[in-house]
Write a protein that holds these residues in place. Sequence first.
Motif, PDB file in Angstrom:
ATOM      1  N   THR A  99      24.685 -21.321  22.380  1.00  9.95           N
ATOM      2  CA  THR A  99      23.334 -20.937  21.953  1.00  9.95           C
ATOM      3  C   THR A  99      22.756 -19.881  22.879  1.00  9.95           C
ATOM      4  O   THR A  99      21.957 -19.044  22.454  1.00  9.95           O
ATOM      5  N   VAL A 100      23.148 -19.881  24.137  1.00 11.18           N
ATOM      6  CA  VAL A 100      22.690 -18.852  25.074  1.00 11.18           C
ATOM      7  C   VAL A 100      23.328 -17.521  24.722  1.00 11.18           C
ATOM      8  O   VAL A 100      22.654 -16.481  24.656  1.00 11.18           O
ATOM      9  N   ARG A 101      24.636 -17.531  24.492  1.00 15.27           N
ATOM     10  CA  ARG A 101      25.322 -16.276  24.151  1.00 15.27           C
ATOM     11  C   ARG A 101      24.756 -15.663  22.873  1.00 15.27           C
ATOM     12  O   ARG A 101      24.714 -14.443  22.730  1.00 15.27           O
ATOM     13  N   ARG A 102      24.330 -16.521  21.941  1.00 16.95           N
ATOM     14  CA  ARG A 102      23.841 -16.012  20.662  1.00 16.95           C
ATOM     15  C   ARG A 102      22.375 -15.603  20.706  1.00 16.95           C
ATOM     16  O   ARG A 102      21.949 -14.752  19.914  1.00 16.95           O
ATOM     17  N   ALA A 103      21.585 -16.209  21.590  1.00 15.73           N
ATOM     18  CA  ALA A 103      20.137 -16.006  21.539  1.00 15.73           C
ATOM     19  C   ALA A 103      19.597 -15.132  22.665  1.00 15.73           C
ATOM     20  O   ALA A 103      18.518 -14.545  22.510  1.00 15.73           O
ATOM     21  N   ASP A 104      20.291 -15.033  23.793  1.00 17.05           N
ATOM     22  CA  ASP A 104      19.748 -14.302  24.933  1.00 17.05           C
ATOM     23  C   ASP A 104      20.211 -12.842  24.871  1.00 17.05           C
ATOM     24  O   ASP A 104      21.404 -12.548  25.012  1.00 17.05           O
ATOM     25  N   ALA A 105      19.264 -11.938  24.703  1.00 17.21           N
ATOM     26  CA  ALA A 105      19.583 -10.523  24.513  1.00 17.21           C
ATOM     27  C   ALA A 105      20.187  -9.888  25.759  1.00 17.21           C
ATOM     28  O   ALA A 105      20.740  -8.781  25.687  1.00 17.21           O
ATOM     29  N   ARG A 106      20.092 -10.554  26.901  1.00 18.16           N
ATOM     30  CA  ARG A 106      20.660  -9.990  28.130  1.00 18.16           C
ATOM     31  C   ARG A 106      22.160 -10.256  28.248  1.00 18.16           C
ATOM     32  O   ARG A 106      22.850  -9.573  29.022  1.00 18.16           O
ATOM     33  N   ILE A 107      22.659 -11.236  27.508  1.00 16.59           N
ATOM     34  CA  ILE A 107      24.068 -11.613  27.631  1.00 16.59           C
ATOM     35  C   ILE A 107      24.970 -10.734  26.768  1.00 16.59           C
ATOM     36  O   ILE A 107      26.064 -10.342  27.181  1.00 16.59           O
ATOM     37  N   ALA A 108      24.528 -10.397  25.560  1.00 14.39           N
ATOM     38  CA  ALA A 108      25.362  -9.623  24.637  1.00 14.39           C
ATOM     39  C   ALA A 108      25.864  -8.308  25.247  1.00 14.39           C
ATOM     40  O   ALA A 108      27.054  -7.978  25.111  1.00 14.39           O
ATOM     41  N   PRO A 109      25.019  -7.516  25.933  1.00 14.11           N
ATOM     42  CA  PRO A 109      25.538  -6.265  26.521  1.00 14.11           C
ATOM     43  C   PRO A 109      26.634  -6.498  27.564  1.00 14.11           C
ATOM     44  O   PRO A 109      27.553  -5.677  27.690  1.00 14.11           O
ATOM     45  N   LEU A 110      26.544  -7.591  28.293  1.00 14.86           N
ATOM     46  CA  LEU A 110      27.580  -7.893  29.279  1.00 14.86           C
ATOM     47  C   LEU A 110      28.894  -8.236  28.582  1.00 14.86           C
ATOM     48  O   LEU A 110      29.971  -7.819  29.021  1.00 14.86           O
ATOM     49  N   LEU A 111      28.805  -9.011  27.507  1.00 10.16           N
ATOM     50  CA  LEU A 111      30.011  -9.343  26.750  1.00 10.16           C
ATOM     51  C   LEU A 111      30.652  -8.083  26.178  1.00 10.16           C
ATOM     52  O   LEU A 111      31.883  -7.948  26.153  1.00 10.16           O
ATOM     53  N   GLN A 112      29.819  -7.153  25.701  1.00 15.20           N
ATOM     54  CA  GLN A 112      30.341  -5.918  25.121  1.00 15.20           C
ATOM     55  C   GLN A 112      30.923  -4.999  26.201  1.00 15.20           C
ATOM     56  O   GLN A 112      31.933  -4.322  25.992  1.00 15.20           O
ATOM     57  N   ARG A 113      30.307  -4.972  27.352  1.00 11.75           N
ATOM     58  CA  ARG A 113      30.787  -4.117  28.446  1.00 11.75           C
ATOM     59  C   ARG A 113      32.167  -4.549  28.897  1.00 11.75           C
ATOM     60  O   ARG A 113      33.070  -3.716  29.051  1.00 11.75           O
ATOM     61  N   GLY A 114      32.342  -5.828  29.163  1.00 16.87           N
ATOM     62  CA  GLY A 114      33.670  -6.384  29.381  1.00 16.87           C
ATOM     63  C   GLY A 114      34.278  -6.209  30.755  1.00 16.87           C
ATOM     64  O   GLY A 114      35.033  -7.057  31.206  1.00 16.87           O
TER      65      GLY A 114
END
Length: 566
Positions: A166-181
């Motif tokens: 739920t954090v990965r899906r809802a927190d807008a700060r996490i998605a860019p980190l996942l995409q950056r890799g």
Amino acid sequence: MSGDDRLNLVLCWHMHQPQYRRLSDGQYQQPWVYLHAIKDYVDMAAHIESVPGARAVVNFSPVLLDQIADYGEQLQAYLRERTPLRDPLLAALAGHWPPPGPERAALIEACLKANKTRVIDRFPAFKRLVALAAPVVADPGLSGYLDDHYLRDLVIWYHLGWFGETVRRADARIAPLLQRGQGFDEESAITVLRVAEEILTGLVPRYRRLAEGGQVELSFTPYTHPIVPLLLDFAVAREAQPDVRLPVAPHYPGGEARARWQIRAGQEAFARHFGFAAAGCWPAEGGLSAQMLALLDDAGIKWTASGERVLRHSLQASGKDGGHGQCHRIYGEPGRTVRCVFRDDGLSDLIGFSYADWHADDAVGNLISHLETIARAAQPGHAPLVAIIMDGENAWEYYPENGYYFLRALYERLVAHPQIHLTTFSQYIDEGHAPTMLPPLIAGSWVNGTFATWIGSPDKNRAWDILVQAKGDYDRVMAQGRLSPEDAERASEALAVCEGSDWCWWFGDYNPRDTVQDFERLYRRHIADLYHILGEPPSPLAGEGFTQQGADRSERGGVMRSSGAL
């Protein structure tokens, strides 16, 4: 089916971690409190919040609540003024890496402790970093070849993998980190630390709001999660297992006083964190005995619970039907207000050990089918009470997306089902359901209805022997009155830590080898801290390792154990 005839269902999730913080220096020996907080405790709250009609009982051990609060304070202080963090993994996230050598190799190996199928292999960037670590695990001398850039990426990915779905899906700060890799910088690490801080400091208020809104009943366990029946009397282990071998000492010295302390301290800590008193108590490992039930009644506890096999053994010893359906009701004793519930072992184990490999809709459908069968078999006018009680933190890493689809479907479909009434134990009692007479209790736990997981083997008995000697030394020093009030209180807390159930849980050759050694080492360190506070030389009994080596593999990594029902 009328509302009064609906099957009453309680989902009770038990949240617990032992004391990983050494009282001598405040340093954390294992990171599992904060990792489960940012993954499981936050996800479990979010799923209940997402379905307005959802209901559940959530049980917290007080020693866990204290550590969650401490982690939140640590992270706040670090983000505000860069105060050093007292957890090696968090310190590494903040950029404090050990030099090349055994400590750096240990840090790298710690960042591999995630579910390979559900977490590591899910994220290709994380998977590549883990593959690069394999030679270092085999030869720690190679750790110097993995530079600080690698370490930062690995530590950040480890935390990204541990965040709740739920954090990965809802927190807008996490998605860019996942995409950056890859190629993370210091600001990336600060972002992860800030998200973790917000989760940790927000957990208790979040569950308090759910309780105030009527969606959750919060309950507690005695303070450090001790097996209270064994503190009271080692011999109760023979009630369900007559041939069990017991420790050298006939009993734990002053066990009743310590049991009362653990219950009272647990109640006080719960109230300190949540601002109100808990009505119910899930005893550590569902461990109950007749004497413990009396103590809970003395403490004003409204309800408690155990495993189905404890009820079955008790009914059979009284010459009564011990069939499966007997656990689908609430029990009481004349002259006592405390009520006793026994979990449906089979349904609880299906969630804990079977459904992870099913499609979420099929798993929930199967569970509902079992519940419908129970409802059809009920006597007219008798609405069954089915209790599913299980670990609320360790099962989900074996499910896709940390159980996201299963838990969401579970609450939605149970709420919508016309024959099922999601409720809580206190609500069920308050509705006036009459209890069934409880037979004389045969002491046991939720694991096979015995205490064999915590007493009876040479390793487990040796741990009790060490604790018995430490308690005798504690009593002697306290009787001399040479400790200050502050040190006396610290000594009592240190003793309580050593009384926790987790140490003996891990001792044995059916658990992972490395984990057995980690917990034995931590147990002996806690014993040493107790002696340090007492101003006494350490116990010779605790000076050397005493456990078997452990196994190469174990059920659910050793963190969960089935009841034996499946």
